[in-house]
Design a protein around this motif. Structure first.
Motif, PDB file in Angstrom:
ATOM      1  N   LEU A 137      42.797  36.473  30.892  1.00  0.00           N
ATOM      2  CA  LEU A 137      41.945  37.631  30.612  1.00  0.00           C
ATOM      3  C   LEU A 137      40.523  37.226  30.250  1.00  0.00           C
ATOM      4  CD1 LEU A 137      44.326  39.955  28.551  1.00  0.00           C
ATOM      5  CD2 LEU A 137      43.421  40.395  30.834  1.00  0.00           C
ATOM      6  N   ARG A 138      40.365  36.042  29.724  1.00  0.00           N
ATOM      7  CA  ARG A 138      39.031  35.644  29.229  1.00  0.00           C
ATOM      8  C   ARG A 138      37.979  35.670  30.339  1.00  0.00           C
ATOM      9  NH1 ARG A 138      42.052  31.502  26.337  1.00  0.00           N
ATOM     10  NH2 ARG A 138      42.180  32.057  24.138  1.00  0.00           N
ATOM     11  N   THR A 139      38.339  35.122  31.526  1.00  0.00           N
ATOM     12  CA  THR A 139      37.337  34.995  32.589  1.00  0.00           C
ATOM     13  C   THR A 139      36.850  36.348  33.094  1.00  0.00           C
ATOM     14  OG1 THR A 139      38.261  32.865  33.252  1.00  0.00           O
ATOM     15  CG2 THR A 139      36.894  34.015  34.867  1.00  0.00           C
ATOM     16  N   PRO A 140      37.722  37.288  33.528  1.00  0.00           N
ATOM     17  CA  PRO A 140      37.186  38.576  34.012  1.00  0.00           C
ATOM     18  C   PRO A 140      36.507  39.382  32.909  1.00  0.00           C
ATOM     19  CG  PRO A 140      39.589  38.615  33.928  1.00  0.00           C
ATOM     20  CD  PRO A 140      39.190  37.209  33.706  1.00  0.00           C
ATOM     21  N   ILE A 141      37.014  39.284  31.684  1.00  0.00           N
ATOM     22  CA  ILE A 141      36.380  40.028  30.587  1.00  0.00           C
ATOM     23  C   ILE A 141      34.992  39.458  30.301  1.00  0.00           C
ATOM     24  CG2 ILE A 141      36.507  40.485  28.106  1.00  0.00           C
ATOM     25  CD1 ILE A 141      39.505  40.813  28.403  1.00  0.00           C
ATOM     26  N   GLU A 179      40.978  42.666  39.513  1.00  0.00           N
ATOM     27  CA  GLU A 179      41.634  41.409  39.148  1.00  0.00           C
ATOM     28  C   GLU A 179      42.506  41.599  37.906  1.00  0.00           C
ATOM     29  OE1 GLU A 179      40.421  36.827  37.932  1.00  0.00           O
ATOM     30  OE2 GLU A 179      38.938  38.177  38.821  1.00  0.00           O
ATOM     31  N   LEU A 180      42.017  42.339  36.918  1.00  0.00           N
ATOM     32  CA  LEU A 180      42.806  42.618  35.715  1.00  0.00           C
ATOM     33  C   LEU A 180      44.054  43.427  36.058  1.00  0.00           C
ATOM     34  CD1 LEU A 180      40.017  43.492  33.114  1.00  0.00           C
ATOM     35  CD2 LEU A 180      41.471  41.450  33.153  1.00  0.00           C
ATOM     36  N   ASP A 181      43.883  44.418  36.920  1.00  0.00           N
ATOM     37  CA  ASP A 181      45.021  45.246  37.312  1.00  0.00           C
ATOM     38  C   ASP A 181      46.080  44.401  38.029  1.00  0.00           C
ATOM     39  OD1 ASP A 181      46.213  47.998  37.694  1.00  0.00           O
ATOM     40  OD2 ASP A 181      46.023  47.370  39.787  1.00  0.00           O
ATOM     41  N   ASP A 197      38.604  27.506  40.721  1.00  0.00           N
ATOM     42  CA  ASP A 197      37.449  28.355  41.010  1.00  0.00           C
ATOM     43  C   ASP A 197      37.941  29.731  41.418  1.00  0.00           C
ATOM     44  OD1 ASP A 197      37.248  28.447  44.270  1.00  0.00           O
ATOM     45  OD2 ASP A 197      38.169  26.608  43.508  1.00  0.00           O
ATOM     46  N   ARG A 198      37.039  30.697  41.392  1.00  0.00           N
ATOM     47  CA  ARG A 198      37.445  32.082  41.604  1.00  0.00           C
ATOM     48  C   ARG A 198      37.919  32.345  43.021  1.00  0.00           C
ATOM     49  NH1 ARG A 198      33.889  37.595  40.643  1.00  0.00           N
ATOM     50  NH2 ARG A 198      35.650  39.015  40.753  1.00  0.00           N
ATOM     51  N   TYR A 222      46.786  33.281  39.514  1.00  0.00           N
ATOM     52  CA  TYR A 222      47.250  33.184  38.132  1.00  0.00           C
ATOM     53  C   TYR A 222      48.430  32.232  37.971  1.00  0.00           C
ATOM     54  CZ  TYR A 222      44.820  37.587  38.698  1.00  0.00           C
ATOM     55  OH  TYR A 222      43.919  38.524  39.053  1.00  0.00           O
ATOM     56  N   GLY A 223      48.865  31.583  39.035  1.00  0.00           N
ATOM     57  CA  GLY A 223      50.001  30.683  38.919  1.00  0.00           C
ATOM     58  C   GLY A 223      51.318  31.393  38.761  1.00  0.00           C
ATOM     59  N   LEU A 224      51.388  32.663  39.163  1.00  0.00           N
ATOM     60  CA  LEU A 224      52.632  33.431  39.029  1.00  0.00           C
ATOM     61  C   LEU A 224      53.335  33.655  40.357  1.00  0.00           C
ATOM     62  CD1 LEU A 224      51.597  36.167  36.425  1.00  0.00           C
ATOM     63  CD2 LEU A 224      53.125  34.237  36.057  1.00  0.00           C
ATOM     64  N   GLY A 225      52.578  33.653  41.449  1.00  0.00           N
ATOM     65  CA  GLY A 225      53.163  33.989  42.749  1.00  0.00           C
ATOM     66  C   GLY A 225      54.298  33.064  43.133  1.00  0.00           C
ATOM     67  N   LEU A 226      54.089  31.747  43.003  1.00  0.00           N
ATOM     68  CA  LEU A 226      55.137  30.797  43.369  1.00  0.00           C
ATOM     69  C   LEU A 226      56.318  30.866  42.410  1.00  0.00           C
ATOM     70  CD1 LEU A 226      53.017  27.690  44.424  1.00  0.00           C
ATOM     71  CD2 LEU A 226      54.056  29.443  45.873  1.00  0.00           C
ATOM     72  N   ALA A 227      56.055  31.148  41.126  1.00  0.00           N
ATOM     73  CA  ALA A 227      57.152  31.297  40.165  1.00  0.00           C
ATOM     74  C   ALA A 227      58.034  32.487  40.540  1.00  0.00           C
ATOM     75  CB  ALA A 227      56.595  31.457  38.750  1.00  0.00           C
ATOM     76  N   ILE A 228      57.408  33.586  40.923  1.00  0.00           N
ATOM     77  CA  ILE A 228      58.174  34.765  41.340  1.00  0.00           C
ATOM     78  C   ILE A 228      58.931  34.483  42.635  1.00  0.00           C
ATOM     79  CG2 ILE A 228      57.964  37.165  42.082  1.00  0.00           C
ATOM     80  CD1 ILE A 228      55.547  37.415  40.226  1.00  0.00           C
TER      81      ILE A 228
END
Length: 478
Positions: A269-273, A305-307, A434-435, A440-446
């Motif tokens: 959250l830090r980066t987009p905020i 991106e947050l959504d 980089d952007r 978020y590193g979640l796609g492969l986990a899912i």
């Protein structure tokens, strides 16, 4: 690392987790007051209940058997005493009736049991109607205790009384009842002692298992998620011990996932905020329309991106919390694979994307979850879109009754030591921070969780094109 040794845990987070654990492990194990007293209390409760039930059953069985055998015993006693009574009757009939009382007294001194004569009418209240009928018919009547016999002397109104048979005048008979009583007491004492020893050896491991379960529940409730119940000594508590350990592992996993998600999301959250805050500050300082539109577009991108981050995080949390029930259906695999790749082909921009199903049997049908499996395949394709230089190749084959889907790209590849690690949540290689290639590193986990629902797995390797190869594998069904 999980449990109480997780680094960076704040005091508030630790108290929250301990409170959650106490609510989860507020089990209803008995609150024994520890030590020998409670074990003794448990033993004596079991002993009194079991021994009392045993004694009650024994006495009931003895009463039923005695009642059933009473008729047999009376018949035996009647046949055994009939000769003696007949001899006494014959001796009396040789004498005048007036001398019968004197003669009975003389005979009484010669027998070990008492002899007497009473009037018939005096027995109406002593004997039952059945016994009275036997008496009037000339047979021998025996009282309820089986100790006194009555025989009517001919047709007279007088009745010969023999007994009590266990007369105090016979020392042998006098001592028999106390001897039987002592033998019974000795038998019951030995039975109670043997039963108590056997019950002790049964209760002691049960008590130890209860103590171990209580201590494990207390440790878990205090936040020590590494605590596990030792192997049960009795088969009675073995399933409960295994269930508690499985529950503890599951809670530990859920709390670790909770912390992992919280830390990962807070980091992401830090980066987009920060970008949105910077854009807002710039927006207030500029009056140029083109610059304001660029800043607005930047903020809209950050909101999207947050959504997407929240949606992906919720999806991952759902898989980690409780694997959804898969709904399998049969699909014609080659056409399904082509259709799924075509659905996201536009996201590949100018990349050359090919699908090869030549290694598959004709009209191959495969059972899969038509809602979850596309999510796994599209995550691999989106990952390939980020790193491919010119081409992406999707292929499928059957190997050792397993169906395999390969997604190959010609990108920079993945180092061997990182190929397993990238399937963990919020894990990204350094070159992808980089952007433009972030994520978020979640796609492969899912993706791996989806394949686990199908009884398979997802792995990473080296591609023939020089980049990375991701492979989905699960059992084929034709």
């Amino acid at each position: 690392m999980t449990g109480t040794d997780l680094p960076g845990r704040t005091k508030g987070e630790k108290e929250h987790n301990q409170g959650l654990a106490r609510s989860l492990f507020r089990v209803t194990l008995p609150r024994w007051r520890g030590g020998r007293y409670s074990l003794s209390k448990l033993f004596f409760n079991f002993y009194l209940l079991a021994m009392g039930s045993f004694v009650a059953i024994a006495f009931t069985a003895d009463f039923v058997i005695s009642t059933a055998q009473r008729g047999i015993t009376d018949d035996y006693a009647r046949r055994f005493m009939r000769g003696t009574i007949t001899l006494i009757e014959d001796e009396l009939f040789r004498q005048p009736r007036s001398t019968w009382p004197r003669k009975i007294r003389e005979l009484d001194e010669k027998f070990s049991y008492k002899l007497g004569i009473v009037e018939r009418i005096s027995l109406d209240r002593t004997l039952t109607p059945t016994q009275v009928d036997k008496l009037d018919s000339g047979d021998i009547a025996i009282d309820h205790d089986g100790d006194i016999m009555y025989h009517r002397l001919g047709t007279s109104s007088q009745v010969l009384v023999v007994g009590p048979l266990a007369s105090n005048r016979n020392p042998e008979l006098k001592d028999r009842l106390p001897l039987e009583l002592r033998l019974r007491l000795l038998t019951w004492s030995l039975t109670g002692l043997i039963f108590g020893i056997a019950l002790w050896f049964w209760v002691r491991p049960v008590w130890r298992d209860l103590e171990a379960l209580r201590q494990t529940a207390r440790d878990l409730g205090d936040g020590n998620f590494e605590a596990r119940s030792p192997a049960a000594r009795s088969q009675l508590f073995a399933p409960l011990s295994d269930t508690m350990n499985n529950m503890a592992e599951r809670v530990q996993q859920l709390l670790a996932t909770h912390r992992e998600l919280a830390c990962g999301i807070s980091h992401e959250l830090r980066t987009p905020i920060a970008r949105m805050r910077f854009a807002l500050e710039m927006l207030t300082e500029t009056d140029e329309l083109a610059e304001r539109e660029r800043l607005w577009a930047m903020m809209e991108g950050d909101l999207e991106e947050l959504d997407h981050l929240i949606d992906t995080s919720l999806t991952y949390a759902r898989f980690e919390r409780e694997a959804p029930e898969p709904h399998f259906s049969s699909v014609q695999f080659a056409s399904w694979l082509v259709a799924e790749v075509d659905a996201v082909r536009l996201l590949g921009r100018n990349l050359d994307i090919t699908v090869d199903t030549s290694e598959l049997p004709e009209k191959l049908c495969v059972d899969l979850d038509r809602k979850a499996m596309p999510y796994a395949l599209r995550n691999l394709l989106r990952n390939a879109f980020k790193y491919a230089s010119k081409e992406i190749r999707v292929s499928a084959e059957i190997l050792a009754e397993q169906i395999l889907i390969h997604v190959d790209d010609d990108g920079i590849g993945i180092p061997p030591e990182e190929r397993e690690h990238i399937f963990s949540a919020f894990t990204r290689l350094d070159r992808s921070r980089d952007r433009s290639t972030g994520g978020y590193g979640l796609g492969l986990a899912i993706t791996r969780r989806v394949l686990e629902l199908h009884g398979g797995t997802a792995i990473a390797g080296a591609s023939p094109q020089g980049g990375a190869r991701f492979t989905l594998s699960w059992k084929a069904c034709q």
